[in-house]
Design a protein around this motif. Sequence first.
Motif, PDB file in Angstrom:
ATOM      1  N   ASP A 178       0.839  -1.214   0.000  1.00 19.01           N
ATOM      2  CA  ASP A 178       0.000   0.000   0.000  1.00 19.01           C
ATOM      3  C   ASP A 178       0.868   1.256   0.000  1.00 19.01           C
ATOM      4  OD1 ASP A 178      -2.326  -1.520   0.094  1.00 19.01           O
ATOM      5  OD2 ASP A 178      -2.577  -1.315   2.267  1.00 19.01           O
ATOM      6  N   LEU A 179       1.897   1.260   0.847  1.00 21.00           N
ATOM      7  CA  LEU A 179       2.769   2.429   0.925  1.00 21.00           C
ATOM      8  C   LEU A 179       3.529   2.643  -0.378  1.00 21.00           C
ATOM      9  CD1 LEU A 179       4.406   2.372   4.497  1.00 21.00           C
ATOM     10  CD2 LEU A 179       2.197   3.267   3.784  1.00 21.00           C
ATOM     11  N   GLU A 180       4.053   1.563  -0.937  1.00 23.67           N
ATOM     12  CA  GLU A 180       4.842   1.704  -2.159  1.00 23.67           C
ATOM     13  C   GLU A 180       3.985   2.169  -3.330  1.00 23.67           C
ATOM     14  OE1 GLU A 180       6.528  -2.185  -2.199  1.00 23.67           O
ATOM     15  OE2 GLU A 180       8.224  -1.610  -0.913  1.00 23.67           O
ATOM     16  N   LYS A 181       2.759   1.691  -3.403  1.00 26.41           N
ATOM     17  CA  LYS A 181       1.857   2.157  -4.459  1.00 26.41           C
ATOM     18  C   LYS A 181       1.537   3.641  -4.282  1.00 26.41           C
ATOM     19  CE  LYS A 181      -0.369  -2.333  -5.256  1.00 26.41           C
ATOM     20  NZ  LYS A 181      -1.628  -3.129  -5.045  1.00 26.41           N
ATOM     21  N   TYR A 182       1.343   4.059  -3.047  1.00 30.16           N
ATOM     22  CA  TYR A 182       1.059   5.473  -2.785  1.00 30.16           C
ATOM     23  C   TYR A 182       2.274   6.330  -3.143  1.00 30.16           C
ATOM     24  CZ  TYR A 182      -0.422   9.675  -0.308  1.00 30.16           C
ATOM     25  OH  TYR A 182      -0.768  10.975   0.008  1.00 30.16           O
TER      26      TYR A 182
ATOM     27  N   ALA B 180      -1.270   5.255  12.367  1.00 30.36           N
ATOM     28  CA  ALA B 180      -0.553   6.521  12.205  1.00 30.36           C
ATOM     29  C   ALA B 180       0.297   6.447  10.947  1.00 30.36           C
ATOM     30  CB  ALA B 180       0.322   6.822  13.416  1.00 30.36           C
ATOM     31  N   VAL B 181       0.230   7.491  10.119  1.00 25.09           N
ATOM     32  CA  VAL B 181       1.024   7.545   8.892  1.00 25.09           C
ATOM     33  C   VAL B 181       1.728   8.891   8.818  1.00 25.09           C
ATOM     34  CG1 VAL B 181      -0.336   5.905   7.559  1.00 25.09           C
ATOM     35  CG2 VAL B 181      -1.003   8.297   7.567  1.00 25.09           C
ATOM     36  N   ALA B 182       2.906   8.897   8.195  1.00 28.26           N
ATOM     37  CA  ALA B 182       3.697  10.123   8.085  1.00 28.26           C
ATOM     38  C   ALA B 182       4.352  10.190   6.719  1.00 28.26           C
ATOM     39  CB  ALA B 182       4.756  10.173   9.182  1.00 28.26           C
TER      40      ALA B 182
ATOM     41  N   PRO C  86      -5.148  11.234   3.776  1.00 31.49           N
ATOM     42  CA  PRO C  86      -6.305  10.515   4.329  1.00 31.49           C
ATOM     43  C   PRO C  86      -6.745   9.336   3.462  1.00 31.49           C
ATOM     44  CG  PRO C  86      -6.628  12.862   4.522  1.00 31.49           C
ATOM     45  CD  PRO C  86      -5.419  12.669   3.655  1.00 31.49           C
ATOM     46  N   ASP C  87      -6.539   9.441   2.149  1.00 30.68           N
ATOM     47  CA  ASP C  87      -6.870   8.309   1.288  1.00 30.68           C
ATOM     48  C   ASP C  87      -5.991   7.108   1.610  1.00 30.68           C
ATOM     49  OD1 ASP C  87      -8.669   9.982   0.039  1.00 30.68           O
ATOM     50  OD2 ASP C  87      -7.330  10.484  -1.618  1.00 30.68           O
ATOM     51  N   LEU C  88      -4.706   7.366   1.872  1.00 31.16           N
ATOM     52  CA  LEU C  88      -3.810   6.274   2.252  1.00 31.16           C
ATOM     53  C   LEU C  88      -4.265   5.656   3.568  1.00 31.16           C
ATOM     54  CD1 LEU C  88      -1.281   4.548   1.968  1.00 31.16           C
ATOM     55  CD2 LEU C  88       0.031   6.410   3.034  1.00 31.16           C
ATOM     56  N   ALA C  89      -4.655   6.488   4.537  1.00 35.05           N
ATOM     57  CA  ALA C  89      -5.155   5.952   5.803  1.00 35.05           C
ATOM     58  C   ALA C  89      -6.371   5.068   5.572  1.00 35.05           C
ATOM     59  CB  ALA C  89      -5.490   7.093   6.760  1.00 35.05           C
ATOM     60  N   GLY C  90      -7.248   5.487   4.656  1.00 39.97           N
ATOM     61  CA  GLY C  90      -8.415   4.665   4.332  1.00 39.97           C
ATOM     62  C   GLY C  90      -8.025   3.342   3.697  1.00 39.97           C
TER      63      GLY C  90
END
Length: 427
Positions: free
Chosen positions: A74-78, A395-397, A408-412
């Motif tokens: 998910d993080l790498e795609k974002y 938590a994301v940074a 917020p989309d990544l958090a979702g």
Amino acid sequence: MIDVPGSAQAEGGVAAMRCSIRRSGGRGGKRLVVPATVAAAVVSGLTTAGCEAGGSHAVAERPAPTVTASLRSDLEKYLDAHGTKDHFSALSLRVTHADQRPDISVGAGTTRYGGGGPVPGDAMWQTGSNTKAFTSVLLLQLEAEGKLSLRDKLGKWLPRYPAWRDVTIGQLLSMTSGIPSYTEQRAFLEDFGADPSTRFTPERLVSYVRHLPLGAAKYAYSNTNYLLAQMIVERASHDSYADRLTARIIRPLGLRDTCLPPECRPDTASRMPTPYSTQSILPTHVNKPLPPLGLSWAQGAGGLVSSLKDLTTWDKALYGGRLLPTAQQRELASLISMKTSKHITTVTAGDPLGYGLGVVKYAHPAAGTVWFYEGATLGNRVLHMYFPKSGMVIAVAVNSSVEEDTLPDLAGTVYKTLSAHDAHDRS
């Protein structure tokens, strides 16, 4: 969040979690493609079930990815989708549970744009307006000790600002004071832009707005409120704001990676991904590094530096009622509708965002009622979500700040991934 002019902050939906709940800034950038980290438990094979003519071949199913591998993806795609446009190189995620499941810590990218090493698991970040809840808790603790009341007026504690003498401490914390935000003033932005390492005092920051008219007593996000709150902490406690943070919150909770610059350890900056400005309001700094610890402009409104491990520990204590007596915990969670400025008992689909005292409650269409905040400085964004029913914290940074925010989309997405793995584990 720390409220900076120019940012189209979403104030609703999972697409609405922000440091300043109203924020600003502009961004642009260059894309950084990060090699995928090898996921654990990626095993596949082709086995022969029979050797006779016409014998069938059975293909062993590839095991489902672990939750950590899915979240890393998910993080790498974002990062691939947004890293160039938003000029960031680093992402961190931490998930904690209330039960015995281990915490999950995942990173993606590199510590600086176009280079640097991998993002370390103990990376530290400018947390922005996640700081505001710390300031609120200090005042609520002082109230519980009888040293002040949230009904006290500024005329009692800060008589140097006579135009605001009838504003109460409670109005400062609930963003209903009508006092303008210094971060929206051209003079402040010009001074910061001229030298991001400038050492601002609270008095200087307040001076950018003290001559402006007082607005209506309705919800309006203003960082000046929390600078004034910081000053009251110091007046009522006869101590510095930084020392009160350490004695009342940081040390009792064991927050080893949390500090208020310049009161940080010498190695702190080396553990921080480089912050980047993409703010059109800072034209000479667009896509350029900012000082990691240059946060005197934010202070009690958004100046804390922390790791996501510390931040999730703090969030669980904050929302779990470990820091305040029952009466003050209720005050912390008392809500003003960000839509109507009226007091509300809870949030609903029709009125989904309620501002407490440095915290925000949100009626999330998929996750239900959650607490969240996104803190944004001029170079970082840090968002957290707390789920009251399960006690989980996400938590994301990321190491840039933007006008059109999609964090917020990544958090979702993270929430959906966690839910999918939970459902799979239960099946």
